[in-house]
Design a protein around this motif. Structure first.
Motif, short mmCIF file in Angstrom:
data_model
loop_
_atom_site.label_atom_id
_atom_site.label_comp_id
_atom_site.label_asym_id
_atom_site.label_seq_id
_atom_site.Cartn_x
_atom_site.Cartn_y
_atom_site.Cartn_z
N SER A 1 71.84 63.43 22.09
CA SER A 1 71.68 62.10 22.67
C SER A 1 72.64 61.87 23.82
O SER A 1 72.26 61.35 24.88
N LEU B 1 70.10 51.14 28.51
CA LEU B 1 68.94 51.04 27.60
C LEU B 1 68.67 52.38 26.91
O LEU B 1 68.40 52.42 25.71
N VAL B 2 68.74 53.46 27.68
CA VAL B 2 68.53 54.79 27.10
C VAL B 2 69.61 55.08 26.06
O VAL B 2 69.31 55.57 24.96
N SER C 1 71.34 52.93 24.30
CA SER C 1 71.10 52.08 23.12
C SER C 1 70.00 52.66 22.25
O SER C 1 70.11 52.69 21.02
N LYS C 2 68.95 53.15 22.88
CA LYS C 2 67.85 53.75 22.12
C LYS C 2 68.31 55.01 21.41
O LYS C 2 67.94 55.27 20.26
N LEU D 1 70.32 54.10 18.33
CA LEU D 1 69.41 53.70 17.25
C LEU D 1 68.77 54.92 16.59
O LEU D 1 68.67 54.99 15.35
N THR D 2 68.37 55.89 17.38
CA THR D 2 67.78 57.12 16.83
C THR D 2 68.79 57.87 15.97
O THR D 2 68.44 58.36 14.89
N ASP E 1 60.12 55.01 15.70
CA ASP E 1 61.22 55.55 16.48
C ASP E 1 60.75 56.73 17.34
O ASP E 1 61.11 56.82 18.52
N ALA F 1 58.78 55.37 20.21
CA ALA F 1 59.69 54.76 21.19
C ALA F 1 60.41 55.84 22.01
O ALA F 1 60.58 55.69 23.22
N ASN F 2 60.81 56.94 21.37
CA ASN F 2 61.46 58.03 22.11
C ASN F 2 60.50 58.69 23.09
O ASN F 2 60.91 59.09 24.19
N VAL G 1 60.38 56.37 26.02
CA VAL G 1 61.61 56.47 26.80
C VAL G 1 61.56 57.73 27.67
O VAL G 1 61.90 57.70 28.86
#
Length: 135
Positions: free
Chosen positions: A63, A82-83, A85-86, A89-90, A118, A121-122, A125
């Motif tokens: 990440s 934003l990336v 933060s995502k 979360l992952t 998730d 969402a990835n 992204v």
């Protein structure tokens, strides 16, 4: 094209491909993988703490690498944020998933659905970052 942009595009494609694989894996397929994983953990005498540490290190390193690449590619800081933060979360979901797997013999279907969200969402992204870089 700058090398960091090329590397970020490659990383985006890898992110998309890996998460597409996760998204398309059935519940039964995940349950089978969990059985194999747990038997390998027993076979290698791996403790829960060792597994959690290796999972945390691996997901964090991947990440952080992706986030750094987005930064080096010149994306604006709010996009990088934003990336990042995502990806945090992952990492948290991955750690929670491993804890649930190690504590239960059954994969929680509700949490399984969250891992699918998730993964989707990835994928989004990865596509978003790639589109920004080629635009």
């Amino acid at each position: 094209m700058e090398i960091s942009i090329k590397l970020t595009l490659i990383a985006s494609v890898i992110l998309i491909g890996y998460n597409l694989s996760q998204l398309l894996t059935s519940y039964d397929g995940v349950c089978e993988k969990v059985k194999k994983f747990k038997s390998l953990a027993v076979e290698t005498n791996s403790s829960k703490d060792e597994l959690k540490l290796s999972n945390t290190v691996l997901t964090s390193a991947l990440s952080i690498t992706f986030v750094v690449l987005t930064y080096l590619s010149g994306l604006v800081l709010w996009v990088v944020g934003l990336v990042a933060s995502k990806m945090v979360l992952t990492c948290l979901l991955s750690n929670m998933e491993l804890s649930r797997i190690m504590n239960n013999d059954v994969v929680d279907q509700t949490f399984f659905k969250w891992t699918k969200v998730d993964a989707l969402a990835n994928i989004l992204v990865g596509i978003w970052v790639a589109l920004i870089l080629v635009a």
